[in-house]
Write an enzyme that holds these catalytic residues in place. Structure first.
Site, PDB file in Angstrom:
ATOM      1  CE1 TYR A   1      18.885  36.825  24.553  1.00 24.90           C
ATOM      2  CE2 TYR A   1      18.468  37.897  26.546  1.00 24.90           C
ATOM      3  CZ  TYR A   1      19.199  37.801  25.447  1.00 24.90           C
ATOM      4  OH  TYR A   1      20.251  38.197  25.319  1.00 24.90           O
TER       5      TYR A   1
ATOM      6  NE  ARG B   1       8.938  29.785  11.227  1.00 21.41           N
ATOM      7  CZ  ARG B   1       8.948  30.161  12.466  1.00 21.41           C
ATOM      8  NH1 ARG B   1       8.176  31.100  12.690  1.00 21.41           N
ATOM      9  NH2 ARG B   1       9.859  29.783  13.285  1.00 21.41           N
TER      10      ARG B   1
ATOM     11  CG  HIS C   1      14.088  30.008  15.754  1.00 21.76           C
ATOM     12  ND1 HIS C   1      15.042  30.363  14.841  1.00 21.76           N
ATOM     13  CD2 HIS C   1      12.706  29.138  15.274  1.00 21.76           C
ATOM     14  CE1 HIS C   1      14.028  29.845  13.657  1.00 21.76           C
ATOM     15  NE2 HIS C   1      13.055  29.228  13.753  1.00 21.76           N
TER      16      HIS C   1
ATOM     17  CE  LYS D   1      10.227  22.596  15.974  1.00 21.04           C
ATOM     18  NZ  LYS D   1      10.714  22.903  14.716  1.00 21.04           N
TER      19      LYS D   1
ATOM     20  CG  HIS E   1       7.608  26.478   7.639  1.00 21.97           C
ATOM     21  ND1 HIS E   1       8.876  26.809   7.949  1.00 21.97           N
ATOM     22  CD2 HIS E   1       7.235  25.747   8.934  1.00 21.97           C
ATOM     23  CE1 HIS E   1       9.084  26.722   9.272  1.00 21.97           C
ATOM     24  NE2 HIS E   1       8.287  25.904   9.887  1.00 21.97           N
TER      25      HIS E   1
ATOM     26  NE  ARG F   1       7.777  26.633  14.606  1.00 18.77           N
ATOM     27  CZ  ARG F   1       8.104  27.376  15.290  1.00 18.77           C
ATOM     28  NH1 ARG F   1       7.329  28.148  16.152  1.00 18.77           N
ATOM     29  NH2 ARG F   1       9.355  27.406  15.760  1.00 18.77           N
TER      30      ARG F   1
END
Length: 403
Positions: free
Chosen positions: A367, A333, A357, A267, A330, A242
């Site tokens: 994970y 990404r 994510h 985030k 951005h 980001r």
């Protein structure tokens, strides 16, 4: 004989409290210090009781008589005025203790510890600016759907439709918390579904067609501005983090020998690892002699103690003729996600992990940051090599045509 205003004004205090009687139990008590208090003497359940009706002259003779008549009506209805006053006071205190703002701040304190700092700050600022001034003092159980809609439409009216939707969603969380803790019967936001216009989906600008990506990369390699901005431009597509995470990158989090960058995702407030390709390490080693003694990899132009401006990379791209409809900070990404999947055939879960994510295993468990790390190292090097080939003008494989 009933009291008059003249008699009250001329009344003098004495060494002991003086009582001036009116009618039907009302009297004025004058203290030795000169204070004048209205009192009502009445009987309830066979007991004589007293009720304070206020202070003269704040409460006039006429007002005192009206309060007396209201209290006597309660007695006639079988209600003790003193107990009724206590009940009303308790109810007011209860309403104040369960106001929307009190409950909202309690909800925020309970859950914000699990959020990223920036996320929590945005939510409480939204409440303080757009919600609390209008309904913060209202008992949460009494707030209606139309009342709440008026508040969020005030946000919408200034052109902040997405903020209005977010504010309504936050209010719903507070109401559901109030229901769960026994301070409200229901969540009125459920009655407001569809009351606000939908937010049109907005995506960050990103040209994902390989041929145009190659042109953009060559333009960025040729940037003639400062070394700090040039390195940030060249590194951005290699790591595809980001924009805020890139410009706030700290040398302490980067291990060039291990070819890793470890930091906490703002985030989601979760640890993350970015494997660094050989190309990314070369860029950082080039920049290290200039900024390596400071905290930030990309310090601001005016102060080494602050990170680069959030507009620095965008401004540089615009000066190179890269339009805002083509690419944003951005957008790298989206470029990586699309090409890694559709051109290079990388497993989607590897890509999602690298994008930081929320990815879960078949059992629903998240994970950890080291998941698929060897595979992600290979992916990041493959990605960097692919970008080099694009810039060199190698044969470009176009994206598959979507049905």
């Amino acid at each position: 004989m009933p009291l008059t205003d003249t008699a009250i004004r001329n009344a003098k205090s004495g060494e002991k409290p003086v009582k001036l009687f009116d009618e039907r139990g009302l009297y004025l008590e004058i203290s030795p210090t000169g204070g004048k208090w209205w009192r009502l003497k009445y009987r309830f359940d066979g007991k004589e009781k007293r009720l304070s009706l206020g202070v003269y002259p704040d409460v006039s003779l006429k007002d005192a008589r009206e309060r007396r008549d209201a209290a006597r009506k309660l007695v006639a209805d079988g209600i003790d005025p003193s107990e009724n006053r206590k009940a009303q006071k308790s109810a007011r205190a209860n309403r104040a203790a369960n106001s929307f703002e009190v409950v909202a701040r309690e909800w925020f304190a309970k859950y914000s510890a699990t959020w990223a700092t920036n996320h929590g700050e945005r939510i409480i600022r939204r409440f303080e600016r757009d919600i609390f001034p209008w309904i913060g003092g209202r008992p949460i159980a009494e707030i209606t759907a139309p009342e709440l809609l008026t508040v969020v439409r005030r946000i919408e009216s200034r052109g902040a439709l997405e903020t209005a939707h977010r504010a309504l969603g936050n209010c719903g969380q507070v109401f559901r918390y109030a229901v769960a803790t026994g301070r409200a019967e229901r969540d009125p936001t459920s009655d407001l579904r569809g009351a606000l216009p939908p937010v049109k989906g907005e995506h960050f600008a990103a040209t994902t067609e390989p041929k145009r990506v190659a042109e953009i990369l060559r333009a960025m390699d040729g940037y003639e501005g400062t070394l700090t901005v040039r390195c940030a431009l060249r590194l951005a597509p290699l790591v595809f983090v980001r924009p805020g995470e890139l410009r706030k990158a700290e040398w302490a989090d980067i291990d060039l020998d291990a070819q890793e960058w470890r930091y906490t995702v703002t985030k989601t407030n979760t640890p993350h690892i970015v494997p660094l390709s050989k190309q990314a390490v070369d860029i950082l080693r080039e920049l290290q002699p200039l900024t390596g003694r400071g905290r930030f990899v990309f310090p601001g132009a005016r102060s080494n103690g602050r990170p680069m401006s959030d507009n620095a990379i965008l401004a540089a791209m615009r000066r190179m003729g890269i339009g805002k409809e083509e690419m944003s900070g951005h957008g790298f990404r989206a470029v990586a996600r699309t090409i890694l999947d559709e051109v290079l055939g990388v497993r989607p879960d590897y890509i999602e992990h690298q994008l930081a994510h929320a990815v879960r295993d078949p059992n629903g468990r998240a994970y950890n940051r080291t998941a698929h790390l060897p595979e992600r190292r290979k992916m990041m090097q493959q990605w960097a090599d692919y970008l080099d080939k694009l810039k060199a003008g190698a044969e470009v494989i176009p994206l598959p045509q979507r049905a």
